[in-house]
Design an enzyme around this catalytic site. Structure first.
Site, PDB file in Angstrom:
ATOM      1  N   ASP A   1       0.838  -1.200   0.000  1.00 61.59           N
ATOM      2  CA  ASP A   1       0.000   0.000   0.000  1.00 61.59           C
ATOM      3  C   ASP A   1       0.874   1.251   0.000  1.00 61.59           C
ATOM      4  O   ASP A   1       2.066   1.219   0.340  1.00 61.59           O
ATOM      5  CB  ASP A   1      -0.901  -0.045   1.251  1.00 61.59           C
TER       6      ASP A   1
ATOM      7  N   CYS B   1      -1.183  -1.198  -4.446  1.00 63.09           N
ATOM      8  CA  CYS B   1      -2.314  -0.439  -3.919  1.00 63.09           C
ATOM      9  C   CYS B   1      -1.796   0.933  -3.529  1.00 63.09           C
ATOM     10  O   CYS B   1      -0.689   1.063  -3.011  1.00 63.09           O
ATOM     11  CB  CYS B   1      -2.882  -1.177  -2.693  1.00 63.09           C
TER      12      CYS B   1
ATOM     13  N   ASP C   1     -10.525   2.156  -3.673  1.00 63.41           N
ATOM     14  CA  ASP C   1     -11.127   1.956  -2.352  1.00 63.41           C
ATOM     15  C   ASP C   1     -12.640   2.012  -2.429  1.00 63.41           C
ATOM     16  O   ASP C   1     -13.324   1.664  -1.459  1.00 63.41           O
ATOM     17  CB  ASP C   1     -10.634   3.033  -1.374  1.00 63.41           C
TER      18      ASP C   1
HETATM   19  C1  DGJ Z   1      -5.884   1.895   1.770  1.00 65.68           C
HETATM   20  C2  DGJ Z   1      -6.252   0.678   0.981  1.00 65.68           C
HETATM   21  O1  DGJ Z   1      -6.690   1.010  -0.280  1.00 65.68           O
HETATM   22  C3  DGJ Z   1      -7.274  -0.123   1.765  1.00 65.68           C
HETATM   23  O2  DGJ Z   1      -7.695  -1.223   1.017  1.00 65.68           O
HETATM   24  C4  DGJ Z   1      -6.655  -0.546   3.054  1.00 65.68           C
HETATM   25  O3  DGJ Z   1      -5.591  -1.419   2.804  1.00 65.68           O
HETATM   26  C5  DGJ Z   1      -6.195   0.657   3.838  1.00 65.68           C
HETATM   27  N1  DGJ Z   1      -5.342   1.509   3.051  1.00 65.68           N
HETATM   28  C6  DGJ Z   1      -5.465   0.247   5.071  1.00 65.68           C
HETATM   29  O4  DGJ Z   1      -4.947   1.291   5.760  1.00 65.68           O
END
Ligand code: DGJ
Length: 733
Positions: free
Chosen positions: A477, A525, A547
């Site tokens: 992420d 991500c 998201d």
């Molecule tokens: C942002 C991501 O897009 C979510 O799916 C999740 O992993 C959160 N961060 C966690 O902090």
């Protein structure tokens, strides 16, 4: 390879892919221009014919053969200031004597069969399956020791053209280049439109279309990532081009940092498009060189469908590592089910519930490490919270494994919380301006990936977590943009490259980790879909698309994402209702169907779902598991949406539909969105199917390709909002 021209012809440098020709002309032996970009052609004599071209009030050049021309009238391959150019330029130059202008002239060229690639930036995987390459390098020189190499590559079995540029300093003095283009293309005057992708968090990659008018229309990012706000992609199309027909010229950048992507018309209505690195100033010392990232260009006479087919094929056979798209496991992620409330106990109970849904891989999301209870702390300290996970990550992995699920782990390696041990021990590893406190984003700071020590540290940390957890999936992420991009590891002269060097560091980091852990899938991500691009697809065979998990919102995000990316790389999870981001409730079946053509998974707590809905989710997983490998190789066709509709009997603007044309089946998905009173019979046309018979698995009805292409499948009138329908057609004799 070059076209042998007679004395009265310009030297042509042609490149041919399996569908397209791109032909450069060296005008009067001096100016490198583009003379043709279109369907594959052999009419080189006609293209080599010389012309004179000038207009009142332009500066003129007189060539050795007596011709007079003005550079502003030429589609230069890399326009710079000082060439008599009145329109935008492909970069800005600044020399040590203060000069800003330089005129680039041809010095030579060479053809080859081994693509030369930009250093440190992924563009083409070494074991690509695109067929034999034709590579061209064109050398240009400017003033004050500036040399520019333009690199091109085409392939026997692919429709793409790769381009990038290398600047070299052959002088004794430094000079600076700002915002260099990877590619710049001039197109003949016509009636054009511009298509691009823009949006925001949870609303990524919306397809926008606007007439191409005078002046350059440019999107760009400046937060150190491509961002939610746009994508490094631009297309210029003939007015009226749609998914099936019409001319499209497109370019996508293989780069993950600040980009610009622009298109516009000049004063003569000739179109131009270009894209490159934004917010970059590189100072080249004597002998140094700078490589731009690569651009992937596509010409299509079959509309946006043809364009996307070329990109999807390129990603599949030239980018994503071999084998990485096979056997995509059904994911269940803890985020929307538990947020930060994760523990071994919760995770084990969750796994037990996940198995009957057909999940195969459980990803333990945020909250498992150090003191992390919300998004304000602990990033950088990747030690397991043993109050929550008494047997460590290994214990969690075993608990999950007992239910037959593989284990994946969330990390945000590029980030650091101000209160973390890491930030306290290594303040110099944080990206930030020493003159100003760095701004926080989601309560966190950014590590300086331009610093090799940071890269080495992260290779160690991520590796340690993978070993401890035995994870076979890492959700990587990245949840904030850069605001104070000053690197303490760089010299003052190098600061203009801080954000670019960060991205080079990111590629090195991901390159080493993916090599060291070939068994691990590294999912990309960035607060959802804030950093999805061709370069990262070399490391991430899966991206978390957004998201936003509401099925209806997802339709448009996924639709726009497939302009460049093939659907099998795009994570799509069935989430609960009411949706957590937007409060909307859509039927379980629609949520499943909206995800099925992508990389299917779950973003919900099975224990809180009704038995009836759980059965629908499991039905989706079963369908996905049965067909996932065929789907991952299938031709993805957008049928109805912003760029055109194949829904007959009056267009319903909100309809979305797509299909996957596989080796044995055609998978068709239609989303009606809103029900309407007294709806008329409608049909969904399936254009360009291979000739033959198709049998609908559900009804047994047989259709030939002609009927499907001309009339299409009968749509059930929607009985409620957010209705969806799907068909699986078997190819029959
Ligand atoms: C942002 C991501 O897009 C979510 O799916 C999740 O992993 C959160 N961060 C966690 O902090």
């Amino acid at each position: 390879m070059e076209h042998k021209s007679t004395a009265s012809q310009d030297l042509l440098l042609p490149l041919h892919s399996n569908q397209t020709s791109y032909v450069l002309a060296v005008v009067g032996g001096r100016y490198v221009t583009q003379r043709y970009w279109g369907q594959a052609t052999e009419s080189l004599d006609a293209l080599a014919a010389v012309t004179s071209d000038t207009a009142p009030y332009l500066t003129t050049q007189t060539l050795a053969d007596g011709r007079t021309l003005s550079l502003d009238r030429l589609p230069l391959e890399y326009p710079t200031l000082g060439a008599g150019r009145l329109g935008p330029t492909a970069c800005t130059t600044r020399f040590s004597d203060g000069a800003r202008t330089t005129r680039l002239e041809y010095r030579g060229h060479s053809y080859g069969t081994q693509p030369e690639l930009p250093v440190g930036m992924p563009l083409l995987r070494p074991d690509h399956e695109l067929g034999g390459a034709t590579c061209l390098r064109v050398e240009l020189v400017g003033t004050r020791g500036l040399a520019l190499q333009l690199h091109y590559a085409t392939f026997d079995n692919a429709a793409v053209l790769l381009r990038w540029a290398r600047f070299v300093n052959h002088s004794e003095e430094p000079f600076a280049i700002t915002d260099p283009a990877a590619a710049w293309v001039g197109l003949p005057a016509a009636d054009y439109e511009r298509v691009y992708l823009a949006g925001r968090w949870a609303h990524e990659r919306q397809v926008l279309r606007a007439p191409l008018v005078s002046g350059l229309q440019r999107i760009e990012s400046s937060g150190g990532a491509t961002g939610h706000q746009g994508s490094p992609f631009v297309a210029v199309c003939a007015s009226g081009a749609d998914e099936q027909q019409g001319r499209v010229y497109a370019a996508a950048l293989s780069y993950s940092g600040n980009y610009w992507a622009a298109a516009g018309c000049n004063q003569y209505d000739a179109a131009e498009l270009g894209l490159g690195v934004a917010k970059l100033e590189t100072t080249l010392l004597p002998g140094e060189s700078f490589d731009t990232p690569g651009a992937v260009l596509v010409h299509s006479d079959a509309g946006f469908g043809g364009m996307s087919a070329a990109y999807h094929d390129f990603v599949r056979r030239g980018v994503t590592p071999r084998g990485a798209r096979a056997g995509r496991r059904v994911v269940i992620n803890t985020w929307e089910a538990m947020y930060f409330d994760v523990s071994e106990h919760n995770t084990a109970a969750f796994a037990e519930q996940a198995t009957p849904l057909g999940a195969e891989l459980l990803v333990l999301d945020d909250g498992w490490f150090s003191q992390r209870r919300d998004d304000t702390s602990s990033l950088g300290d990747w030690d397991t919270n043993t109050e929550r996970f008494p047997a460590g990550l290994g214990g969690a992995q075993q608990a999950v494994g007992r239910h037959g699920l593989d284990f994946g782990i969330w990390m945000e390696p590029e980030m650091v919380s101000p209160d973390s041990r890491l930030a306290t021990e290594h303040p110099d590893w944080v990206l930030g301006d020493p003159q100003q406190p760095a701004a926080l984003g989601r309560g966190q700071l950014i590590l300086d990936l331009a610093n090799p020590e940071v890269i080495d540290h992260l290779i160690g940390e991520v590796g340690r977590v993978i070993r401890e957890s035995q994870a076979t999936h890492v959700k990587w992420d990245m949840n904030r943009n850069m605001s104070d991009a000053y690197s303490r590891a760089l010299t003052p002269e190098q600061q203009g490259e801080a954000m670019h060097r960060y991205i080079l560091g990111l590629y090195r980091l991901l390159g080493q980790l993916t090599t060291e852990f070939p068994q691990v899938t590294f999912e990309g991500c960035a607060g959802g879909g804030g950093r999805i691009d061709l370069a990262l697809a070399h490391f991430h065979p899966r991206f978390w698309t957004s998201d936003m998990t509401d099925a209806y919102e997802r339709l448009e995000i996924q639709y726009g994402s497939t302009l460049v990316m093939p659907p099998e790389l795009l994570g799509a999870h069935v989430s609960t209702v009411p949706n957590h981001q937007i409060g909307r409730s859509t039927p379980a079946r629609t949520r499943v169907l909206a995800a099925l053509a992508f990389w299917y998974g779950f973003e919900l707590d099975p224990a809180r779902e009704t038995q009836a809905d759980r059965e629908i989710y499991a039905w989706g997983a079963e369908l996905f598991r049965r067909h996932r490998d065929e789907m991952a190789e299938a031709r993805f066709v957008r049928l109805a949406g912003t760029l055109g509709a194949a829904v007959g009997s009056g267009r319903r603007a909100a309809d979305r539909a797509w299909m996957l044309v596989g080796a044995k089946h055609v998978f068709v998905f239609w989303f009606a969105v809103l029900a309407e009173p007294d709806s008329v019979p409608r049909f969904l046309r399936l254009p360009s199917l291979p000739a033959g018979w198709y049998r609908d698995q559900a009804t047994g009805l047989r259709y030939d390709a002609a009927l499907l292409g001309s009339r299409g499948l009968a749509l059930d009138p929607p009985q409620h909002d957010y209705a969806a329908q799907h068909w699986i057609l078997e190819r029959a004799e």
